[in-house]
Motif scaffolding. Structure first.
Motif, PDB file in Angstrom:
ATOM      1  N   ALA A 216       0.962  -1.288  -0.106  1.00 43.14           N
ATOM      2  CA  ALA A 216      -0.078   0.198   0.105  1.00 43.14           C
ATOM      3  C   ALA A 216       0.828   1.349  -0.109  1.00 43.14           C
ATOM      4  O   ALA A 216       0.516   2.117  -0.684  1.00 43.14           O
ATOM      5  CB  ALA A 216      -0.898  -0.196   1.115  1.00 43.14           C
ATOM      6  N   THR A 217       1.988   1.347   0.734  1.00 45.35           N
ATOM      7  CA  THR A 217       2.803   2.452   0.969  1.00 45.35           C
ATOM      8  C   THR A 217       3.672   2.584  -0.436  1.00 45.35           C
ATOM      9  O   THR A 217       3.721   3.645  -0.809  1.00 45.35           O
ATOM     10  CB  THR A 217       3.804   2.096   2.053  1.00 45.35           C
ATOM     11  OG1 THR A 217       3.204   2.110   3.241  1.00 45.35           O
ATOM     12  CG2 THR A 217       4.701   3.298   2.037  1.00 45.35           C
ATOM     13  N   LYS A 218       4.032   1.619  -1.001  1.00 45.42           N
ATOM     14  CA  LYS A 218       4.831   1.921  -2.321  1.00 45.42           C
ATOM     15  C   LYS A 218       3.930   2.246  -3.437  1.00 45.42           C
ATOM     16  O   LYS A 218       4.173   3.059  -4.250  1.00 45.42           O
ATOM     17  CB  LYS A 218       5.266   0.470  -2.981  1.00 45.42           C
ATOM     18  CG  LYS A 218       5.840   0.554  -4.192  1.00 45.42           C
ATOM     19  CD  LYS A 218       6.710  -0.899  -4.528  1.00 45.42           C
ATOM     20  CE  LYS A 218       7.295  -0.552  -6.119  1.00 45.42           C
ATOM     21  NZ  LYS A 218       8.373  -1.482  -6.203  1.00 45.42           N
ATOM     22  N   GLN A 219       2.618   1.902  -3.313  1.00 48.60           N
ATOM     23  CA  GLN A 219       1.616   2.325  -4.223  1.00 48.60           C
ATOM     24  C   GLN A 219       1.250   3.979  -4.065  1.00 48.60           C
ATOM     25  O   GLN A 219       1.002   4.447  -5.043  1.00 48.60           O
ATOM     26  CB  GLN A 219       0.215   1.536  -4.319  1.00 48.60           C
ATOM     27  CG  GLN A 219      -0.852   2.147  -5.103  1.00 48.60           C
ATOM     28  CD  GLN A 219      -0.753   1.699  -6.602  1.00 48.60           C
ATOM     29  OE1 GLN A 219       0.094   1.078  -7.052  1.00 48.60           O
ATOM     30  NE2 GLN A 219      -1.411   2.326  -7.265  1.00 48.60           N
ATOM     31  N   ALA A 220       1.132   4.397  -2.887  1.00 48.06           N
ATOM     32  CA  ALA A 220       1.018   5.775  -2.397  1.00 48.06           C
ATOM     33  C   ALA A 220       2.136   6.583  -2.936  1.00 48.06           C
ATOM     34  O   ALA A 220       1.806   7.619  -3.449  1.00 48.06           O
ATOM     35  CB  ALA A 220       0.662   5.647  -0.952  1.00 48.06           C
TER      36      ALA A 220
END
Length: 266
Positions: A216-220
């Motif tokens: 989720a963090t990488k996508q954000a």
């Protein structure tokens, strides 16, 4: 081994151990310059990592003393001889860079020696970059009379900032690991004999954390850099999923029980 074989797909290898995937570019006799076949094999390797549920982090490194001198110029008379062939070749490059940027797991580049042109593009497509003191970076397109792909320039600006990006592309000059560190292009500079151990330790630390959180963090982060509302909505969806995951329940239990959590990615 003859040069044709050495430039083939066997020069790209993939292994996965304890959640840590490693792709090795292994053509040291040519400073790990990538042929068209190697670009395709690299894309395939990253896609394999993306499909492996046990993979939680990816290291990209090289055999020998150089990360990569970039695309193999010896092939350019055929694969990059004019505008049409150049577009096809650059689409292959762009697909390799995008595969690394968009693979669901965090990525680390371990850099020694030459990190030039397309090799530079691979390195900056990784989330985190660590280098030995002898690492050197350049974009020599202006010395070859060709334009670095526009999409690639975007990522140089993201990684190095507009001022250093301009310098690298306009001048074609190399910068040292120390200067790259000062510019924020690198996370750390580590002595050569300690680089692999440091990268592996960091990869193991990342692999032990909640994979859904990292995804989720990488996508954000990618959504923020791209200023893409659709990507941001996907990041929000992935973030929401963490709150109903088994890993979130495990994280709370481990906190109460004062132990390390054991995350499963579910």
């Amino acid at each position: 081994m003859d040069d044709q074989a050495e430039g083939g797909t066997q020069a790209i290898s993939l292994s996965v151990v304890n959640g840590v995937a490693t792709i090795i570019i292994d053509r040291p006799a040519r400073k790990n310059a990538l042929t068209a076949a190697m670009w395709a094999a690299l894309i395939d390797a990253v896609e394999q990592v993306d499909a492996l549920p046990e993979a939680r982090v990816l290291i990209v490194r090289s055999g020998g003393s150089d990360f990569s001198a970039g695309a193999d110029i010896a092939e350019f008379e055929t694969v990059r001889r004019d505008a049409d062939t150049a577009r096809s070749y650059e689409a292959l490059n762009a697909k390799a860079f995008a595969a690394l940027r968009n693979v669901r797991v965090p990525t680390l580049a371990a850099i020694r020696g030459a990190c030039l042109g397309g090799g530079f593009g691979l390195a900056i497509s990784c989330d985190l970059r660590l280098a030995a003191p002898d690492a050197r970076f350049s974009i020599p397109a202006a010395k070859l009379g060709l334009a670095y792909p526009a999409e690639g320039i975007r990522h140089i600006v993201w990684a190095a900032g507009p001022q250093l990006a301009r310098y690298l592309v306009y001048s074609g000059q190399q910068i040292s690991a120390a200067r790259a560190l000062d510019a924020g292009l690198l996370l750390e500079v580590v002595e050569d004999d300690a680089l692999d151990a440091r990268v592996e330790t960091l990869a193991a630390t990342i692999a032990a954390n909640a994979p859904l959180t990292n995804r989720a963090t990488k996508q954000a982060i990618n959504a923020i850099l791209s200023d893409d509302p659709l990507m941001m909505r996907e990041a929000e969806r992935l973030g929401d999923m963490t709150f109903i995951s088994e890993d979130y329940a495990e994280g709370r239990r481990a906190f109460r029980e004062k132990r390390k959590p054991v995350f499963t990615g579910r």
